[in-house]
Design a protein around this motif. Structure first.
Motif, PDB file in Angstrom:
ATOM      1  N   ARG A 123      10.215  -0.960  -7.745  1.00 45.78           N
ATOM      2  CA  ARG A 123       8.601  -1.157  -8.159  1.00 45.78           C
ATOM      3  C   ARG A 123       8.486  -0.144  -8.324  1.00 45.78           C
ATOM      4  NH1 ARG A 123       4.173  -4.748  -5.419  1.00 45.78           N
ATOM      5  NH2 ARG A 123       3.672  -5.039  -7.056  1.00 45.78           N
ATOM      6  N   PHE A 124       8.156   1.160  -8.184  1.00 42.12           N
ATOM      7  CA  PHE A 124       8.075   2.067  -8.215  1.00 42.12           C
ATOM      8  C   PHE A 124       8.809   2.646  -9.860  1.00 42.12           C
ATOM      9  CE2 PHE A 124       7.929   6.399  -8.841  1.00 42.12           C
ATOM     10  CZ  PHE A 124       6.635   7.486  -8.556  1.00 42.12           C
ATOM     11  N   PHE A 150       1.152   0.493   0.460  1.00 42.60           N
ATOM     12  CA  PHE A 150       0.638  -0.755   0.526  1.00 42.60           C
ATOM     13  C   PHE A 150       0.345  -1.316   1.319  1.00 42.60           C
ATOM     14  CE2 PHE A 150       2.011  -5.469  -0.173  1.00 42.60           C
ATOM     15  CZ  PHE A 150       2.493  -5.675  -1.144  1.00 42.60           C
ATOM     16  N   ASN A 151      -0.943  -2.556   0.446  1.00 45.38           N
ATOM     17  CA  ASN A 151      -1.618  -3.523   0.941  1.00 45.38           C
ATOM     18  C   ASN A 151      -2.033  -4.404   0.755  1.00 45.38           C
ATOM     19  OD1 ASN A 151      -4.483  -5.115   1.272  1.00 45.38           O
ATOM     20  ND2 ASN A 151      -5.473  -2.476   0.965  1.00 45.38           N
ATOM     21  N   PRO A 152      -1.407  -5.307   1.830  1.00 48.77           N
ATOM     22  CA  PRO A 152      -1.258  -6.500   1.684  1.00 48.77           C
ATOM     23  C   PRO A 152      -1.915  -7.539   1.459  1.00 48.77           C
ATOM     24  CG  PRO A 152      -0.917  -6.267   3.949  1.00 48.77           C
ATOM     25  CD  PRO A 152      -1.526  -4.735   3.411  1.00 48.77           C
ATOM     26  N   LEU A 153      -3.398  -7.424   1.107  1.00 49.85           N
ATOM     27  CA  LEU A 153      -4.707  -8.050   0.587  1.00 49.85           C
ATOM     28  C   LEU A 153      -4.577  -8.056  -0.853  1.00 49.85           C
ATOM     29  CD1 LEU A 153      -6.979  -7.931   4.119  1.00 49.85           C
ATOM     30  CD2 LEU A 153      -5.112  -9.525   3.792  1.00 49.85           C
ATOM     31  N   VAL A 187      -0.954  -6.552  -9.405  1.00 47.89           N
ATOM     32  CA  VAL A 187      -0.503  -7.465 -10.131  1.00 47.89           C
ATOM     33  C   VAL A 187      -0.253  -7.634 -11.563  1.00 47.89           C
ATOM     34  CG1 VAL A 187      -0.436 -10.183  -9.829  1.00 47.89           C
ATOM     35  CG2 VAL A 187      -0.520  -8.901  -7.741  1.00 47.89           C
ATOM     36  N   THR A 188      -1.718  -7.274 -11.523  1.00 47.59           N
ATOM     37  CA  THR A 188      -1.642  -6.472 -13.238  1.00 47.59           C
ATOM     38  C   THR A 188      -1.660  -5.353 -14.478  1.00 47.59           C
ATOM     39  OG1 THR A 188      -4.123  -6.912 -12.877  1.00 47.59           O
ATOM     40  CG2 THR A 188      -2.972  -9.337 -13.187  1.00 47.59           C
TER      41      THR A 188
END
Length: 401
Positions: A123-124, A150-153, A187-188
């Motif tokens: 992803r990076f 990484f923050n899963p929330l 996500v955005t």
């Protein structure tokens, strides 16, 4: 983000040699001991040097405003603004060792599995290097220096580095040292900032011709090309067509809250109180499916405010400064080059490249090197958002068609 401490001792010295300005000084640690091998360079250029055994450095630069970077492994990075119109001084930069921040991140990374790290790195790479044609031959030589959090929330991926990322771009003929200061992928949107130093890769005449051609292709239609053309007043001549839009919610697309409730209701239809699945259809469920189909529609619509803008519609000139100022969205089409297949696969590919800009402030200053002086004040969508490090050029790049 780690805090940077900068201590500078000035000794006046200033003169020009062959229409260039001499920048000199030394780099010391917190105990006043010289740091040999520290990188001293102009940010995002191929202009730089390293300190000798006494911690001394010397650079000759053209007139202008630059950000001077001093970087040494294990020590905090220094940045300093230089304007050659002002008296130039001999600098003594003092830096100190970094704290335990990266050690903490390294320890956190041990919690990630090999599969997780491979996924984060993928992803990076896609968001930092990019997916353009030039990205295929653009490699990260030292991926182990990159650590992830990484923050899963919130589903936000952050990246940190223990030393500059080394990027080999075989299509453009550069080795890039990128000192990553901030990276955040949600996500955005994607946001990253850092200091970059370019080195020319050695190659024969055939490679030099290839690199010259590819660099011109990377430059044409780029943000750098647009800003330089805007400052010269040559936007239309160089193939740029501008228009102004406003963005409104698509009235035919359900709202996010309506979609959330619809999906929640759909799950109740699929599972009965005993937990067994049912496939019974109803008119209510049919309407639910219609709502979900509409979720595929564009979330926003762009309504034209003014077509075929002239430069005075969004540029303000004052002395040597050129300022961009507009409201809503500025749409920029570069008409001399079509979209790459990777950007828009299939038959809908356009014969031009289209980008949209939004200002987070009232205005932004355009630097003559080809950058926005405050890059975080501008949000880019479309083609310029698609182009990443694999298509980036140093600020001292000059077209030689």
């Amino acid at each position: 983000m780690m805090k940077k401490h900068l201590f500078i001792i000035f000794l006046f010295i200033g003169f020009l040699i062959n229409a260039q300005t001499r920048i000199s000084g030394k780099v010391l640690d917190s105990n006043n001991l010289p740091l040999e091998g520290a990188a001293v360079y102009l940010n995002n250029t191929s202009i730089g040097t390293t300190t000798n055994e006494l911690g001394e450095f010397e650079l000759y630069i053209k007139d202008g405003v630059y950000t001077l970077i001093v970087s040494y492994l294990g020590y905090e990075t220094i940045q300093y603004q230089i304007d050659t119109k002002k008296p130039i001084r001999k600098f003594t930069f003092k830096t100190k060792e970094t704290g335990d921040f990266l050690d903490e991140i390294t320890l956190n990374n041990k919690k990630h599995s090999a599969e997780d790290r491979a996924y984060f790195l993928s992803r990076f790479r896609n968001s930092f290097i990019g997916k353009t044609l030039f990205s295929k031959n653009c490699k990260i030589a030292n991926p182990d220096v990159i650590q992830f959090d990484f923050n899963p929330l919130s589903k936000v991926l952050e990246a940190y580095v223990s030393k500059p990322i080394e990027i080999i771009n075989k299509d453009l003929g550069f080795k890039i040292y990128y000192d990553l200061v901030h990276y955040e992928l949600s996500v955005t949107k994607i946001t990253y900032l850092g200091y970059s130093r370019y080195e020319q890769i050695k190659g024969g005449k055939s490679k030099q011709r290839k690199w010259k051609k590819n660099r011109l292709r990377a430059y044409n239609g780029s943000k750098m090309h647009f800003i330089r053309a805007a400052r010269k007043g040559n936007l239309t001549k160089e193939g740029f067509v501008m228009s102004q839009y406003k963005r409104i919610p698509n009235p035919d697309r359900p709202s996010d809250s309506e979609l959330k409730e619809t999906r929640k209701y759909l799950r109740t239809l699929n599972i009965d109180p005993k937990g067994t699945k049912t496939f019974r259809l109803s008119s209510k469920k049919d309407s639910v499916m219609e709502i979900l189909k509409k979720s595929r529609l564009k979330k926003f619509l762009y309504i034209m405010i003014k077509d075929s803008l002239i430069e005075n519609d969004f540029l303000v000139r004052s002395n040597d400064q050129v300022i961009m100022k507009f409201t809503n969205y500025l749409n920029i089409n570069y008409m001399n080059e079509k979209e790459e297949y990777n950007f828009r696969p299939g038959p809908n590919r356009l014969d031009y490249q289209s980008s949209k800009l939004v200002l987070f402030t009232d205005s932004v200053l355009l630097d003559k090197s080809g950058i926005f002086t405050e890059p975080l004040d501008v949000f880019m969508e479309g083609y310029w958002g698609y182009e990443k490090i694999s298509d980036a050029l140093p600020l001292d790049y000059i077209t030689t068609e």
